[in-house]
Motif scaffolding. Structure first.
Motif, PDB file in Angstrom:
ATOM      1  N   TYR A 107      42.320   7.718  -0.726  1.00 22.81           N
ATOM      2  CA  TYR A 107      43.192   8.254   0.050  1.00 22.81           C
ATOM      3  C   TYR A 107      43.523   7.447   1.252  1.00 22.81           C
ATOM      4  N   HIS A 163      35.754  14.177  -1.773  1.00 16.48           N
ATOM      5  CA  HIS A 163      35.626  13.131  -3.025  1.00 16.48           C
ATOM      6  C   HIS A 163      35.102  11.862  -2.310  1.00 16.48           C
ATOM      7  N   TRP A 164      35.120  11.369  -1.229  1.00 16.82           N
ATOM      8  CA  TRP A 164      34.876   9.981  -0.805  1.00 16.82           C
ATOM      9  C   TRP A 164      33.577  10.115  -0.495  1.00 16.82           C
ATOM     10  N   GLY A 214      39.302   5.783  -6.808  1.00 14.12           N
ATOM     11  CA  GLY A 214      40.163   6.724  -6.194  1.00 14.12           C
ATOM     12  C   GLY A 214      40.263   6.284  -4.570  1.00 14.12           C
ATOM     13  N   ARG A 273      38.190  16.999   2.673  1.00 14.10           N
ATOM     14  CA  ARG A 273      37.849  16.154   1.382  1.00 14.10           C
ATOM     15  C   ARG A 273      36.530  15.753   1.185  1.00 14.10           C
ATOM     16  N   ASP A 290      43.398   4.901  -8.415  1.00 16.18           N
ATOM     17  CA  ASP A 290      44.087   6.160  -8.542  1.00 16.18           C
ATOM     18  C   ASP A 290      44.228   6.821  -6.963  1.00 16.18           C
ATOM     19  N   ASP A 316      36.498   6.485  -3.195  1.00 18.36           N
ATOM     20  CA  ASP A 316      35.642   7.094  -4.094  1.00 18.36           C
ATOM     21  C   ASP A 316      34.774   6.105  -5.027  1.00 18.36           C
ATOM     22  N   ARG A 351      44.902   9.503  -4.246  1.00 20.85           N
ATOM     23  CA  ARG A 351      44.782  10.946  -4.016  1.00 20.85           C
ATOM     24  C   ARG A 351      45.725  11.521  -2.912  1.00 20.85           C
ATOM     25  N   ASN A 352      46.711  10.610  -2.648  1.00 22.93           N
ATOM     26  CA  ASN A 352      47.764  11.027  -1.621  1.00 22.93           C
ATOM     27  C   ASN A 352      48.719  11.857  -2.622  1.00 22.93           C
ATOM     28  N   ARG A 353      49.310  13.214  -1.949  1.00 20.31           N
ATOM     29  CA  ARG A 353      50.262  13.844  -2.838  1.00 20.31           C
ATOM     30  C   ARG A 353      51.552  12.973  -2.789  1.00 20.31           C
TER      31      ARG A 353
END
Length: 214
Positions: free
Chosen positions: A67, A89-90, A65, A87, A129, A56, A131-133
């Motif tokens: 992932y 966001h990136w 952010g 996704r 931050d 991000d 983003r992986n759960r």
């Protein structure tokens, strides 16, 4: 474990739409910095197993952010194109693969190990931050295999820093490093060069005396 900086070789194409290729000198890792808008231009040679980071844009405080993922078969190219749909966001992706021998690639266990170690490192960074759960479940490798894969991890922090994704806040009082890359240097007179002759002063018009009234 803190990744040590590594000397990098960055290749830029004349075509600004092409990805930026990054190679860690005397290392086995090949990396590619890919803009989201140009993901469809990714060469099919990148359809090999590896790990990747979806990045991000950093905010005004330098936080960003990410992932962390891996690709096995059919490979990184297929996985990144899939992430275009999954996704939103990136804005950039950093791809990592084996590059020392065209006939060899990472296997699924090695790609999974890289994914897990990258996740652990970014999870400790106060500027990131994730983003992986959940933490990726990387397989257990032998000590020899893990040692050989360390070379992949060393350049990652250097690449992130290169593109403006720092992992830790700047300490108070640290130099900002934001000045110009090239400072203007004033020329100095040469030691053996004679000084220039004095320039004549131009004649000034006579000054009239001013009379003051009582």
């Amino acid at each position: 474990m803190r990744f040590a900086p590594s000397q990098l070789v960055v290749s830029l194409s004349y075509d600004l739409n092409n990805p930026i290729k990054i190679r860690a000198k005397h290392k086995v890792a090949g990396m590619l910095l890919l803009d989201r808008d140009h993901a469809n231009r990714l060469e099919r040679g990148w359809n090999v197993p590896g790990a990747y980071l979806l990045l991000d844009r950093p905010d005004t405080h330098g936080r960003w952010g990410a992932y962390v993922g891996k690709a096995t078969n059919p490979g990184l190219r297929h996985r990144v194109l899939q992430q275009l749909k999954d996704r939103d966001h990136w804005y950039r992706a950093l791809l990592i693969r084996y590059e020392s021998n065209d006939d060899e690639t990472l296997n699924s266990s090695e790609a999974g190990w890289l994914e897990g170690r990258l996740y652990d490192h970014l999870a400790k960074a106060r500027q990131v931050d994730l983003r992986n759960r959940n933490r990726p479940q990387d397989p257990t490798l032998s000590d020899d295999d893990e040692t050989s894969l360390i070379d992949y991890l060393l350049p990652v922090e250097s690449v992130l820093r290169l593109i403006g994704h720092t992992l830790y806040p700047r300490p108070a009082g640290a130099p900002d490093g934001g000045g110009p890359l090239v400072k203007r240097i004033r020329s100095r007179p040469e030691a053996n060069k004679p000084a220039p002759p004095p320039q004549p002063v131009p004649d000034q018009p006579p000054t009239r005396a001013r009379r003051w009234a009582p």
